[in-house]
Structure formats: structure tokens, C-alpha cells
Design a protein around this motif. Structure first.
Motif, PDB file in Angstrom:
ATOM      1  N   ALA A 235       0.843  -1.211   0.000  1.00 21.49           N
ATOM      2  CA  ALA A 235       0.000   0.000   0.000  1.00 21.49           C
ATOM      3  C   ALA A 235       0.867   1.245   0.000  1.00 21.49           C
ATOM      4  CB  ALA A 235      -0.944  -0.024   1.195  1.00 21.49           C
TER       5      ALA A 235
ATOM      6  N   GLY B 213       1.945   3.154  -5.549  1.00 24.06           N
ATOM      7  CA  GLY B 213       1.414   2.344  -6.643  1.00 24.06           C
ATOM      8  C   GLY B 213       0.235   1.496  -6.204  1.00 24.06           C
TER       9      GLY B 213
ATOM     10  N   ASN C 243      -0.795  -5.316   3.169  1.00 25.81           N
ATOM     11  CA  ASN C 243       0.333  -4.420   3.463  1.00 25.81           C
ATOM     12  C   ASN C 243       0.885  -4.755   4.844  1.00 25.81           C
ATOM     13  OD1 ASN C 243       1.857  -1.992   2.504  1.00 25.81           O
ATOM     14  ND2 ASN C 243       1.165  -1.181   4.462  1.00 25.81           N
TER      15      ASN C 243
ATOM     16  N   SER D 219       6.617   7.908   1.279  1.00 30.58           N
ATOM     17  CA  SER D 219       8.065   7.684   1.103  1.00 30.58           C
ATOM     18  C   SER D 219       8.768   8.981   0.712  1.00 30.58           C
ATOM     19  CB  SER D 219       8.315   6.658  -0.004  1.00 30.58           C
ATOM     20  OG  SER D 219       7.701   5.456   0.301  1.00 30.58           O
ATOM     21  N   THR D 220       8.036   9.851   0.022  1.00 31.00           N
ATOM     22  CA  THR D 220       8.653  11.085  -0.470  1.00 31.00           C
ATOM     23  C   THR D 220       8.909  12.102   0.644  1.00 31.00           C
ATOM     24  OG1 THR D 220       6.498  12.036  -0.959  1.00 31.00           O
ATOM     25  CG2 THR D 220       7.556  10.825  -2.730  1.00 31.00           C
TER      26      THR D 220
ATOM     27  N   HIS E  24      12.854  11.656   4.147  1.00 29.14           N
ATOM     28  CA  HIS E  24      14.091  12.371   4.500  1.00 29.14           C
ATOM     29  C   HIS E  24      13.838  13.372   5.620  1.00 29.14           C
ATOM     30  CE1 HIS E  24      11.897  14.516   1.424  1.00 29.14           C
ATOM     31  NE2 HIS E  24      12.477  15.637   1.818  1.00 29.14           N
TER      32      HIS E  24
ATOM     33  N   ALA F 154      -0.525  -7.709   6.913  1.00 32.08           N
ATOM     34  CA  ALA F 154       0.356  -8.882   7.014  1.00 32.08           C
ATOM     35  C   ALA F 154       1.597  -8.633   6.169  1.00 32.08           C
ATOM     36  CB  ALA F 154      -0.369 -10.125   6.493  1.00 32.08           C
TER      37      ALA F 154
ATOM     38  N   VAL G 276       4.002 -10.019   3.357  1.00 31.70           N
ATOM     39  CA  VAL G 276       4.084 -11.014   2.281  1.00 31.70           C
ATOM     40  C   VAL G 276       5.434 -11.707   2.398  1.00 31.70           C
ATOM     41  CG1 VAL G 276       4.127 -11.338  -0.221  1.00 31.70           C
ATOM     42  CG2 VAL G 276       2.606  -9.621   0.792  1.00 31.70           C
TER      43      VAL G 276
ATOM     44  N   GLY H 208       7.349  -1.949  -3.754  1.00 33.02           N
ATOM     45  CA  GLY H 208       8.239  -0.819  -3.529  1.00 33.02           C
ATOM     46  C   GLY H 208       9.729  -1.106  -3.576  1.00 33.02           C
ATOM     47  N   PHE H 209      10.473  -0.162  -2.980  1.00 35.14           N
ATOM     48  CA  PHE H 209      11.937  -0.155  -3.115  1.00 35.14           C
ATOM     49  C   PHE H 209      12.661  -0.590  -1.848  1.00 35.14           C
ATOM     50  CE2 PHE H 209      10.798   3.887  -1.236  1.00 35.14           C
ATOM     51  CZ  PHE H 209      11.810   4.143  -0.342  1.00 35.14           C
TER      52      PHE H 209
ATOM     53  N   ASP I 177       8.132   0.993  -7.989  1.00 33.86           N
ATOM     54  CA  ASP I 177       9.585   0.796  -8.065  1.00 33.86           C
ATOM     55  C   ASP I 177       9.990  -0.634  -8.419  1.00 33.86           C
ATOM     56  OD1 ASP I 177       9.777   3.441  -7.469  1.00 33.86           O
ATOM     57  OD2 ASP I 177      10.929   3.205  -5.623  1.00 33.86           O
TER      58      ASP I 177
ATOM     59  N   PRO J 171      12.692   5.479 -10.945  1.00 41.32           N
ATOM     60  CA  PRO J 171      11.673   4.991 -10.008  1.00 41.32           C
ATOM     61  C   PRO J 171      11.176   6.149  -9.135  1.00 41.32           C
ATOM     62  CG  PRO J 171      13.870   4.335  -9.286  1.00 41.32           C
ATOM     63  CD  PRO J 171      14.058   5.112 -10.548  1.00 41.32           C
ATOM     64  N   THR J 172      10.005   6.668  -9.432  1.00 39.77           N
ATOM     65  CA  THR J 172       9.482   7.815  -8.671  1.00 39.77           C
ATOM     66  C   THR J 172       8.034   7.587  -8.261  1.00 39.77           C
ATOM     67  OG1 THR J 172       8.643   8.969 -10.620  1.00 39.77           O
ATOM     68  CG2 THR J 172      10.914   9.453  -9.995  1.00 39.77           C
ATOM     69  N   ALA J 173       7.621   8.351  -7.252  1.00 39.17           N
ATOM     70  CA  ALA J 173       6.226   8.302  -6.800  1.00 39.17           C
ATOM     71  C   ALA J 173       5.306   8.789  -7.914  1.00 39.17           C
ATOM     72  CB  ALA J 173       6.068   9.167  -5.556  1.00 39.17           C
ATOM     73  N   GLN J 174       5.771   9.807  -8.627  1.00 42.10           N
ATOM     74  CA  GLN J 174       4.978  10.362  -9.722  1.00 42.10           C
ATOM     75  C   GLN J 174       4.569   9.251 -10.700  1.00 42.10           C
ATOM     76  OE1 GLN J 174       5.465  14.016 -12.965  1.00 42.10           O
ATOM     77  NE2 GLN J 174       7.228  13.391 -11.830  1.00 42.10           N
TER      78      GLN J 174
HETATM   79  P1  FAD Z   1       6.563   2.246  -1.774  1.00 46.89           P
HETATM   80  O1  FAD Z   1       6.120   3.634  -1.643  1.00 46.89           O
HETATM   81  O2  FAD Z   1       7.927   1.874  -1.317  1.00 46.89           O
HETATM   82  O3  FAD Z   1       5.498   1.312  -1.030  1.00 46.89           O
HETATM   83  C1  FAD Z   1       5.668  -0.073  -0.884  1.00 46.89           C
HETATM   84  C2  FAD Z   1       4.699  -0.571   0.162  1.00 46.89           C
HETATM   85  O4  FAD Z   1       4.823  -1.991   0.262  1.00 46.89           O
HETATM   86  C3  FAD Z   1       4.953  -0.016   1.554  1.00 46.89           C
HETATM   87  O5  FAD Z   1       3.728   0.328   2.165  1.00 46.89           O
HETATM   88  C4  FAD Z   1       5.604  -1.189   2.294  1.00 46.89           C
HETATM   89  O6  FAD Z   1       5.346  -1.183   3.684  1.00 46.89           O
HETATM   90  C5  FAD Z   1       4.911  -2.367   1.625  1.00 46.89           C
HETATM   91  N1  FAD Z   1       5.685  -3.600   1.705  1.00 46.89           N
HETATM   92  C6  FAD Z   1       6.990  -3.780   1.379  1.00 46.89           C
HETATM   93  N2  FAD Z   1       7.333  -5.060   1.568  1.00 46.89           N
HETATM   94  C7  FAD Z   1       6.239  -5.709   2.021  1.00 46.89           C
HETATM   95  C8  FAD Z   1       5.964  -7.051   2.372  1.00 46.89           C
HETATM   96  N3  FAD Z   1       6.901  -8.000   2.302  1.00 46.89           N
HETATM   97  N4  FAD Z   1       4.724  -7.353   2.797  1.00 46.89           N
HETATM   98  C9  FAD Z   1       3.749  -6.418   2.863  1.00 46.89           C
HETATM   99  N5  FAD Z   1       3.948  -5.131   2.539  1.00 46.89           N
HETATM  100  C10 FAD Z   1       5.176  -4.775   2.119  1.00 46.89           C
HETATM  101  N6  FAD Z   1       9.527  10.312  -5.896  1.00 46.89           N
HETATM  102  C11 FAD Z   1       8.892  11.372  -6.450  1.00 46.89           C
HETATM  103  O7  FAD Z   1       8.234  11.234  -7.498  1.00 46.89           O
HETATM  104  N7  FAD Z   1       8.953  12.621  -5.874  1.00 46.89           N
HETATM  105  C12 FAD Z   1       9.620  12.847  -4.731  1.00 46.89           C
HETATM  106  O8  FAD Z   1       9.646  13.975  -4.234  1.00 46.89           O
HETATM  107  C13 FAD Z   1      10.292  11.750  -4.113  1.00 46.89           C
HETATM  108  N8  FAD Z   1      10.953  11.938  -2.953  1.00 46.89           N
HETATM  109  C14 FAD Z   1      11.551  10.853  -2.349  1.00 46.89           C
HETATM  110  C15 FAD Z   1      12.208  11.057  -1.131  1.00 46.89           C
HETATM  111  C16 FAD Z   1      12.834  10.008  -0.490  1.00 46.89           C
HETATM  112  C17 FAD Z   1      13.535  10.241   0.826  1.00 46.89           C
HETATM  113  C18 FAD Z   1      12.803   8.709  -1.079  1.00 46.89           C
HETATM  114  C19 FAD Z   1      13.483   7.557  -0.382  1.00 46.89           C
HETATM  115  C20 FAD Z   1      12.160   8.500  -2.286  1.00 46.89           C
HETATM  116  C21 FAD Z   1      11.523   9.566  -2.931  1.00 46.89           C
HETATM  117  N9  FAD Z   1      10.850   9.400  -4.155  1.00 46.89           N
HETATM  118  C22 FAD Z   1      10.220  10.468  -4.743  1.00 46.89           C
HETATM  119  C23 FAD Z   1      10.738   8.063  -4.759  1.00 46.89           C
HETATM  120  C24 FAD Z   1       9.399   7.444  -4.316  1.00 46.89           C
HETATM  121  O9  FAD Z   1       9.269   7.502  -2.925  1.00 46.89           O
HETATM  122  C25 FAD Z   1       9.263   5.996  -4.787  1.00 46.89           C
HETATM  123  O10 FAD Z   1       9.464   5.944  -6.177  1.00 46.89           O
HETATM  124  C26 FAD Z   1       7.880   5.476  -4.434  1.00 46.89           C
HETATM  125  O11 FAD Z   1       7.720   5.393  -3.034  1.00 46.89           O
HETATM  126  C27 FAD Z   1       7.600   4.108  -5.057  1.00 46.89           C
HETATM  127  O12 FAD Z   1       6.281   3.764  -4.772  1.00 46.89           O
HETATM  128  P2  FAD Z   1       5.861   2.233  -4.620  1.00 46.89           P
HETATM  129  O13 FAD Z   1       4.374   2.216  -4.502  1.00 46.89           O
HETATM  130  O14 FAD Z   1       6.485   1.419  -5.688  1.00 46.89           O
HETATM  131  O15 FAD Z   1       6.498   1.727  -3.271  1.00 46.89           O
END
Ligand code: FAD
Ligand code: NAD
Length: 406
Positions: free
Chosen positions: A11, A14, A37, A45-46, A49, A79, A81, A108-109, A303, A318-321
Motif C-alpha cells: 500500500a 502504486g 500491506n 516515502s517522499t 528524509h 500482514a 508477504v 516498492g523499493f 519501483d 523509479p518515482t512516486a509520480q
Molecule cells: P513504496 O512507496 O515503497 O510502497 C511499498 C509498500 O509496500 C509499503 O507500504 C511497504 O510497507 C509495503 N511492503 C513492502 N514489503 C512488504 C511485504 N513484504 N509485505 C507487505 N507489505 C510490504 N519520488 C517522487 O516522485 N517525488 C519525490 O519527491 C520523491 N521523494 C523521495 C524522497 C525520499 C527520501 C525517497 C526515499 C524516495 C523519494 N521518491 C520520490 C521516490 C518514491 O518515494 C518511490 O518511487 C515510491 O515510493 C515508489 O512507490 P511504490 O508504490 O512502488 O512503493
């Protein structure tokens, strides 16, 4: 007739965008949507920092998942995964076994250490909200310990902080630290000149590939806050006593420190590498409609997904956008498949990027225009608020949004 099950893992940006869009598109009778999740909450995540540097309370960075999902349509399971088996179509978690008709992997990352010795054991990574909290607590502990050590017996390496990597994460973290160090100096009676914050970057410039004029602005602003840069000097080893950096062909320097924050790149979730899906650094080169290659029923977003920007012949970062836009497209494509319609290729709509330099300053390129200072910082906050709005509407934005410059 049994409803098809859509199982979404993660969660983050993405996963939550996939689920909140699915719940809008599908009626209760059309599908069973299950979201798994690790935590009961989503974290931004953004903003990590800020939590890591102590400029934002870690709790401010997170919100409860139940507050943004429609529980009449989505079954949320808290839970972890532990295994994904795409051949048997089953996912294992600490809550049990889960089957699916469509799977969305959005886990995620993780920090990438490139196998550099000692980093796994001795460096911190701004990987999630608890890791960010730990970094903040560790740094503050170094201040309080130094301050209470006997004069003459003080360990000055406590007050040296090394940040590995001057990419966006490293620079944003340094911007926050630049503002927070004087606060801790004041709180613990530590002379500012005793504190060193050193950014070690392997490439010949800060923010490699970004606009040089904006990079110069960022470096000047951070240096004015006492941040030091060691450029073109890759970190090659971390030990309990400090880090080794390569300063020449055969030359190395050792920096004594108790704090290394590793911000030198990311990879996808390690669970990907244990599936039968081909990946590199746990990222899967997805098909244009975001499905895993050769898998009709597995989508990958965020990511953990890897796509090439054909126009520039290089990967999308790999970005949140992008993760959020992929979540929207993934939901639309699953709805199309359920309606027996074709899927649509994902095309990112990139609006630019803004890198904060603390809560009051930033640099960026937005809709092709360069921005700095207060204007850029305002835009960064707008981007942060927009992400909240897209997931949780006005209510979430008003509750968690950043309005201090409006
Ligand atoms: P994530 O946001 O990492 O979410 C993954 C989710 O999966 C989390 O909730 C996690 O708890 C869950 N999860 C992981 N493993 C398990 C498991 N085994 N079982 C169950 N749940 C699990 N991007 C931008 O576009 N703009 C920004 O300004 C920006 N700033 C950033 C600042 C920082 C400090 C960092 C580190 C990154 C930044 N990014 C930014 C990049 C952005 O945060 C990532 O690209 C984004 O979070 C990826 O989204 P995601 O949904 O793939 O994964
Ligand atoms: P990155 O890969 O963008 O940058 C890592 C940096 O570490 C690079 O400059 C690299 O040269 C350096 N590095 C690699 N190995 C090193 C070594 N051994 N020693 C010293 N330096 C080394 O990683 P990131 O900054 O974590 O960003 C990850 C992703 O998140 C990117 O896509 C980024 O765009 C995104 N992000 C975006 C924002 C924003 O838009 N404001 C903020 C943070 C992160």
C-alpha cells in the motif's frame, strides 16, 4: 458465480492508487479486491528524509489505510508477504495463503548497496518510516552522548555524519540536516563548528544529469549551511569506525564516523527475485500495459517495475509520480480485462521534478521551466499535497497536507 479476486500487494503509492481507482471503477459484485500491506498505515516515502532528519515527526508521514479505502469493497489484510508463487497463483503472508485471479505487485523499493563491504551492517538507509525514525534517534543520540561525555574524553567522530550519494534522496536529506543541525547544537550545547556533515558522491557532480545551473544553486545553498561535498570519490567500504572513500587511482581516505546514511540508489523488493519472473535488481521489465512478461494475470507497478523511455533511450526513474500514474493505469487495465476489453499501454505524463533543500528552499524543473528558492519549495509542497488528494481526497489533504507556505 464466484467473483474474480484482485490481490494487491503493498500500500505504497502504486498499490494505494491501484486500489482506490479499482474501488471507484468496480461494483461490489464485479470483483473481490484484497489489499495486503505490512503495516496498518501507508507512509509517504517522499517525505521520509524529513522524518529521518528530525524536521518532521515520523507520525506526520503516515496515515491509516482504512481511512482511504472503501471497506465495503476492499478487504484489507495487515500482514507481511513472504512468498509470491506466480506459477501456482498463490501468495504466502504472515496471515496465511492467498489465491488470486489478478495479482498486482506493488512492494516498492529497498536501498541498493551494490555489494559494498560493510554497508549492510554499518549504514542506515532511508527505506521506510521506522528506518527514518531510527536514523533521527541515532543522530540525536550522538549529540546527547557527545554533550555528556567528559571534556577531553569526547569522541568527536560522533559529530561527523556521512551521507553516501548526492542523488535526489541524498540532497533532500542534506537540506533537512542543514536546518536541523543548528537545532540540535542549540539543544545539546554543541558548538556548530564541531559538527561535520559530509556528502560523498561517486560521480563527478552532485545530482548527476540534472540541470547544472540548478545544481550549482543547490550546492551553494547547502554549503552555506555547512554541508561539505566530496565529489568523484566513491565510498568503497564501511566499518564500525567509519567509511573508506576512493580519492584517486590508488588513493583512499578514511572518515571516522558513527553515522553513515546510505542514499546511493534503490532496487525493487527482494521477494521479486524469488519468483519465476525475470528481473534485474529486483525490477521487472514490464510489458507496455504493466503486465509481467508472459504473465496474463500479473501486473507490476511502482519501483518494482522497470520501463524504458524510448524517446530518450534510458529507463524511467523509479518515482512516486510514475508509481501513482501506473496505479491508475493498472486499475483501468484490470477493469478492461474484467469487461473483456483490451488493455491500454501506460504512457507516463511527466510534469517535472522538484528537489527540496530543506522546508524553505528547493530547485526544480516544472513544465520545462527552472525554479528555485521559495517558489520551488512552494511547488514541492503542492506536489506533496496533490499526492494526498489523489489518494484520499480533500479530507486527507486537509488532515496531513503541508500548508505552512500558503
Ligand atoms: P513504496 O512507496 O515503497 O510502497 C511499498 C509498500 O509496500 C509499503 O507500504 C511497504 O510497507 C509495503 N511492503 C513492502 N514489503 C512488504 C511485504 N513484504 N509485505 C507487505 N507489505 C510490504 N519520488 C517522487 O516522485 N517525488 C519525490 O519527491 C520523491 N521523494 C523521495 C524522497 C525520499 C527520501 C525517497 C526515499 C524516495 C523519494 N521518491 C520520490 C521516490 C518514491 O518515494 C518511490 O518511487 C515510491 O515510493 C515508489 O512507490 P511504490 O508504490 O512502488 O512503493
Ligand atoms: P539515485 O540513483 O538517483 O542517486 C544515487 C546517487 O548515489 C548517484 O548520484 C550515484 O552516483 C551515487 N552513488 C552510487 N554509488 C556510490 C558510491 N559507492 N559512493 C558514493 N556515491 C555513490 O538514487 P536516489 O537519490 O535514492 O533516488 C532514487 C529514486 O527516487 C530516483 O528515481 C529519484 O529520482 C527518486 N527521488 C525523487 C525525489 C524528488 O523528485 N524530489 C527525491 C528523492 C528520490
Amino acid at each position: 458465480m464466484k467473483r474474480p479476486t484482485i490481490l494487491v500487494l503493498g500500500a505504497g503509492y502504486g498499490g494505494l492508487m491501484t486500489v482506490t481507482n479499482l474501488q471507484k471503477k468496480l461494483g461490489v459484485n464485479e470483483a473481490e479486491i484484497v489489499l495486503i500491506n505490512k503495516n496498518s498505515y501507508h507512509y509517504e516515502s517522499t517525505w521520509l528524509h524529513e522524518a529521518a532528519a528530525g524536521t518532521l515527526e515520523p507520525n506526520e508521514v503516515r496515515y491509516e489505510i482504512k481511512d482511504v479505502i472503501d471497506q465495503s469493497k476492499v478487504n484489507f489484510i495487515q500482514a507481511e508477504v513472504t512468498k509470491i508463487d506466480v506459477d501456482e497463483k498463490v501468495v504466502l503472508s504472515t496471515a496465511g495463503e492467498h489465491t488470486y485471479d489478478y495479482l498486482v505487485i506493488a512492494l516498492g523499493f529497498e536501498g541498493e548497496t551494490f555489494g559494498i563491504p560493510g554497508l549492510e551492517e554499518h549504514a542506515f538507509s532511508i527505506a521506510n518510516v521506522l528506518a527514518a525514525r531510527r536514523i533521527r534517534d541515532h543522530i540525536e543520540y550522538q549529540f546527547s552522548t557527545w554533550a555528556t561525555e567528559q571534556e577531553g574524553e569526547r569522541d568527536d567522530s560522533r559529530l561527523t555524519f556521512v551521507v553516501g550519494g548526492a542523488g535526489f534522496t541524498g540532497i533532500e536529506f542534506l537540506g533537512e540536516l542543514g536546518n536541523q543541525v543548528p537545532v540540535w547544537c542549540d539543544a545539546y550545547d554543541v558548538p556548530r563548528e564541531k559538527v561535520r556533515v559530509i556528502c560523498v558522491e561517486a560521480a563527478p557532480m552532485v545530482l548527476p544529469g540534472f540541470d547544472p545551473e540548478l545544481v550549482d544553486y543547490a550546492v551553494a545553498q547547502l554549503e552555506s549551511k555547512g554541508i561539505e561535498f566530496s565529489i568523484g570519490t566513491p565510498l568503497v567500504e564501511a566499518t564500525e569506525e567509519g567509511v573508506k572513500i576512493k580519492t584517486g587511482e590508488e588513493e583512499f581516505e578514511f572518515i571516522e564516523t558513527k553515522t553513515v546514511v546510505w542514499a546511493a540508489g534503490v532496487r525493487g523488493n527482494r521477494l521479486i527475485e524469488e519468483t519465476n519472473i525475470e528481473s534485474a535488481r529486483a525490477r521487472v521489465r514490464v510489458e507496455p500495459d504493466l503486465r509481467a512478461p508472459g504473465r496474463e494475470d500479473v501486473f507490476i507497478v511502482g519501483d518494482c517495475a522497470f520501463m524504458i523511455n524510448e524517446a530518450e533511450n534510458r529507463p524511467y526513474p523509479p518515482t512516486a509520480q510514475i508509481a501513482m500514474q501506473q496505479g491508475q493505469q493498472c486499475a483501468a487495465n484490470i477493469a478492461s480485462l474484467l469487461a473483456k476489453k483490451p488493455t491500454t499501454a501506460f504512457v507516463p505524463d511527466l510534469k517535472g521534478s522538484v528537489c527540496s533543500l530543506g522546508s524553505d528552499d528547493a530547485i526544480g524543473v516544472v513544465f520545462g521551466k527552472k525554479v528555485t528558492g521559495g517558489t520551488a519549495s512552494f511547488m514541492k509542497k503542492m506536489v506533496d499535497n496533490r499526492a494526498l488528494f489523489m489518494v484520499g481526497g480533500l479530507g486527507l489533504t486537509m488532515k496531513k497536507g503541508k500548508f505552512d507556505l500558503l
